[in-house]
Design an enzyme around this catalytic site. Structure first.
Site, PDB file in Angstrom:
ATOM      1  N   ARG A  37      43.417  38.569  34.354  1.00  0.00           N
ATOM      2  CA  ARG A  37      44.718  39.190  34.562  1.00  0.00           C
ATOM      3  C   ARG A  37      45.918  38.345  34.171  1.00  0.00           C
ATOM      4  O   ARG A  37      47.010  38.877  34.020  1.00  0.00           O
ATOM      5  CB  ARG A  37      44.863  39.602  36.039  1.00  0.00           C
ATOM      6  CG  ARG A  37      43.971  40.773  36.405  1.00  0.00           C
ATOM      7  CD  ARG A  37      43.950  41.016  37.893  1.00  0.00           C
ATOM      8  NE  ARG A  37      43.193  39.976  38.599  1.00  0.00           N
ATOM      9  CZ  ARG A  37      43.047  39.939  39.917  1.00  0.00           C
ATOM     10  NH1 ARG A  37      43.626  40.854  40.670  1.00  0.00           N
ATOM     11  NH2 ARG A  37      42.344  38.988  40.482  1.00  0.00           N
ATOM     12  N   ARG A  58      43.236  46.663  30.055  1.00  0.00           N
ATOM     13  CA  ARG A  58      42.916  47.266  31.357  1.00  0.00           C
ATOM     14  C   ARG A  58      43.572  48.640  31.491  1.00  0.00           C
ATOM     15  O   ARG A  58      43.036  49.529  32.143  1.00  0.00           O
ATOM     16  CB  ARG A  58      43.394  46.335  32.475  1.00  0.00           C
ATOM     17  CG  ARG A  58      43.006  46.784  33.854  1.00  0.00           C
ATOM     18  CD  ARG A  58      43.434  45.792  34.909  1.00  0.00           C
ATOM     19  NE  ARG A  58      44.882  45.619  34.932  1.00  0.00           N
ATOM     20  CZ  ARG A  58      45.516  44.754  35.709  1.00  0.00           C
ATOM     21  NH1 ARG A  58      44.838  43.963  36.500  1.00  0.00           N
ATOM     22  NH2 ARG A  58      46.826  44.662  35.692  1.00  0.00           N
ATOM     23  N   ASP A 118      30.411  40.551  36.595  1.00  0.00           N
ATOM     24  CA  ASP A 118      30.668  40.388  38.024  1.00  0.00           C
ATOM     25  C   ASP A 118      29.367  40.001  38.713  1.00  0.00           C
ATOM     26  O   ASP A 118      28.273  40.291  38.211  1.00  0.00           O
ATOM     27  CB  ASP A 118      31.217  41.687  38.644  1.00  0.00           C
ATOM     28  CG  ASP A 118      31.802  41.429  40.030  1.00  0.00           C
ATOM     29  OD1 ASP A 118      31.049  41.536  41.017  1.00  0.00           O
ATOM     30  OD2 ASP A 118      32.990  41.090  40.122  1.00  0.00           O
ATOM     31  N   TYR A 142      27.361  40.735  50.059  1.00  0.00           N
ATOM     32  CA  TYR A 142      27.972  41.988  49.590  1.00  0.00           C
ATOM     33  C   TYR A 142      27.112  43.188  49.986  1.00  0.00           C
ATOM     34  O   TYR A 142      27.619  44.206  50.462  1.00  0.00           O
ATOM     35  CB  TYR A 142      28.146  41.963  48.075  1.00  0.00           C
ATOM     36  CG  TYR A 142      29.415  41.281  47.637  1.00  0.00           C
ATOM     37  CD1 TYR A 142      30.665  41.788  47.991  1.00  0.00           C
ATOM     38  CD2 TYR A 142      29.373  40.127  46.854  1.00  0.00           C
ATOM     39  CE1 TYR A 142      31.839  41.169  47.590  1.00  0.00           C
ATOM     40  CE2 TYR A 142      30.550  39.493  46.445  1.00  0.00           C
ATOM     41  CZ  TYR A 142      31.773  40.021  46.820  1.00  0.00           C
ATOM     42  OH  TYR A 142      32.935  39.406  46.426  1.00  0.00           O
TER      43      TYR A 142
END
Length: 351
Positions: free
Chosen positions: A32, A41, A78, A155
């Site tokens: 970012r 994006r 990820d 997670y």
């Protein structure tokens, strides 16, 4: 082991060669803080699209390469990317991170998980890694990217990121049999995934145990370390030449234990002085890091001084220069450029 000066710089450092400067890359270097990424994006608002459509993921992985020529180019991915391939449905929410739709809470759910078949469930990995290798040639090293068993379990059990980890710690401390069952399955699938990434072109693989720093050292030895070892042992059995990096966030209290994981390189965060880290790990262990990402908000002189300090403390063998964690989204792009430029122009620094 054949060592060739044609091999890319980071790979040579990862094998323990003495070089005239440390190789350099940056965690979250594709992301970012770069205008090029923010523009893309807008066109692809879903993180899964950005990381799983090969041409998009290739473009994003290469944005920092084209801008800064780092010594490492990492697969844009990820931690949770392989989970659907073992039967854990997920999505990645913009700005919030992974969301697991049916968090794992029972033995029955774990029994229903299946081994990872990367060729089938992760068909985008091979074209991405092959394209990265082709693009950078020997000018840079292509890094693979995987999550570690404890962090993936956190997670999967919590259902999302957490500040307290109370749900998985409840399981760990009141029903550990279930958690060990999950960690074993995750470790075996991650080992398969690491091997697959190497077969597809990754020259070094970094395993992110982002949340293992949330464990006390005695619990790290029960719930994180044995499963890191289980992954690395399986990978070393088939791919002994490929250097493996281990990162744990907030790891200052765990360094000595991390060195027992089987990793070749320990990524050190900024909560420990690099000289202390080298002392504690022993000179035979290679290290990566460890500038505070916040340093990149400082003046150019400040950034240069901190780079020199870290490099001097790390010494001229077995060090990969990096931040202690990912580059922050608000970081000025010019300062990232200056970081790379300074690092790449370091000659043998007096240690």
């Amino acid at each position: 082991m054949g060592v060739s000066s044609n091999d890319p710089f980071l790979l040579r450092a990862a094998r323990g060669e003495v070089l005239d400067r440390p190789p350099v890359w940056m965690m979250r270097q594709a992301g970012r803080y770069m205008k090029a990424y923010r523009d893309l994006r807008e066109k692809y608002p879903s993180f899964r699209d950005r990381s799983e459509i090969p041409e998009v993921a290739i473009e994003i992985s290469l944005q920092p390469w084209k801008a800064f020529q780092p010594d490492g180019v990492i697969l844009f991915s990820d931690i949770v990317t392989p989970l659907p391939g073992i039967g854990i449905d997920m999505d990645i929410a913009e700005g919030k991170g992974p969301i697991i739709y049916s968090p794992i809470r029972t033995s029955e759910q774990i029994e229903n998980l299946h081994p990872l078949e990367p060729e089938e469930s992760l068909p985008f990995i091979k074209p991405i890694l092959r394209a990265l290798r082709q693009e950078v040639g020997n000018k840079s090293t292509v890094l693979g990217f995987v999550g570690a068993p404890w962090t993936l379990a956190a997670y999967a059990v919590e259902g999302k990121g957490s500040k307290t980890y109370s749900i998985i710690k409840n399981m760990a401390f009141s029903n550990p049999i279930i958690l060990h069952q999950l960690l074993e399955k995750l470790a075996d699938s991650i080992a398969t995934y690491v091997r697959y990434q190497i077969d597809c072109g990754a020259q070094v693989v970094q395993m992110f145990d982002s949340w293992a720093g949330q464990l006390s050292p005695q619990d790290y030895e029960v719930f994180a370390l044995p499963y890191q070892q289980r992954v690395f042992q399986q990978v070393k059995a088939t791919h002994p030449e490929t250097p493996l990096i281990l990162l744990v966030s907030g790891s200052a209290g765990l360094l000595e234990r991390m060195s027992q994981s089987g990793a070749d390189i320990i990524s050190v965060d900024w909560t420990v002085d690099m000289a202390d880290a080298r002392e504690r790990l022993g000179r035979q262990m290679k290290v990566q890091g460890n500038l505070d990402p916040g340093v990149l908000f400082g003046s150019k002189e400040f950034i240069r001084d901190r780079i020199l300090d870290t490099v001097r403390k790390a010494g001229n063998k077995g060090h990969i220069l990096n931040l202690g964690h990912g580059v922050m989204p608000e970081t000025p792009e010019d300062n990232v450029a200056f970081f790379f430029e300074t690092a790449k122009n370091l000659n043998a620094v007096a240690v």
